[in-house]
Scaffold this active site. Sequence first.
Site, PDB file in Angstrom:
ATOM      1  CD  GLU A 225     -25.493 -39.438 -56.312  1.00  0.00           C
ATOM      2  OE1 GLU A 225     -25.650 -39.411 -55.039  1.00  0.00           O
ATOM      3  OE2 GLU A 225     -26.402 -39.277 -57.061  1.00  0.00           O
TER       4      GLU A 225
ATOM      5  CG  HIS B 265     -24.668 -35.993 -55.676  1.00  0.00           C
ATOM      6  ND1 HIS B 265     -25.213 -35.922 -56.833  1.00  0.00           N
ATOM      7  CD2 HIS B 265     -25.934 -35.751 -54.860  1.00  0.00           C
ATOM      8  CE1 HIS B 265     -26.167 -36.006 -57.181  1.00  0.00           C
ATOM      9  NE2 HIS B 265     -26.801 -35.600 -56.076  1.00  0.00           N
TER      10      HIS B 265
END
EC number: 5.1.3.15
Length: 283
Positions: free
Chosen positions: A255, A153
């Site tokens: 991501e 992330h």
Amino acid sequence: MDTDPSPGPTNDRANFGQYRAEAHGMSVAGTTFGGQVLSWIADGRERLFRGPADRHAEGTAVRGGIPVIFPQFAMRGSGGRHGFARRVSWRRVAEDVPGRLTFMLEDDASTRQAWPHPFRLQLEALLSPRALSVALNVCNTGTAPFDFAAALHTYLRTDDVTRARLSGLEGHHFHDSTRGEDALDPGPTLTLDSREIDRIYADVEAPLHYEDGQQRLAITMTGFRDVVLWNPGPEKAAGLPDLATGDHRRFICIEAARILSPVELPPGESWRGEQVFSLRADG
């Protein structure tokens, strides 16, 4: 060996048990809490965004850096949002490779309450000339198969998200989570703004090219198939207690993920996903 505590391992909200490695004129820092990369300094500039440390609530995921999403993405599963890996303590693996940090997490009684499978995760961050690679290794240490979703992330730091440009996603289908609908990216360059964006792009193979006026990065990945773009925008950011006013303009999440087609892992087998950020010659 150039990997050392910075500062000594702690569990307080400001430091999270940080370690640092240096090589090739760059540095990378990470924490045992969540096995998470927190910082990448290259050419004298911080490349990752991190929320204010004094706003982090104990036991919650660290806002910023590169959190590890496992074994589910968002609420696409029966567990907690984005899984448990980013909210538990990992252990540091001692290194003798210059410029590398490694953290490991293995199942225990607490993880099996959230997800009933034996596993081993390893997060490796490695500096190479003008690049940072971050790899997630997943091993099924049990006797039965399991499937999982995963993501790195990544919060890229930017002075102003409205100046950010991203190419390489043209022609790819994406799911717009803000609208609950699918669409096609016409490309060739995605111009970001300060509004909320939450998209999952499927089957991305080509390298991505990111620039924001201050930096230019080439982004590649292996093992992962999906790319997530996320920024909460001003309204949702105002409701996030671990962001300061205006912080939504200071990052964009790009991501590397496996979401739309989760990994099916037989017993005794391993999977590896990697995301690489390379400084382009002009940035």
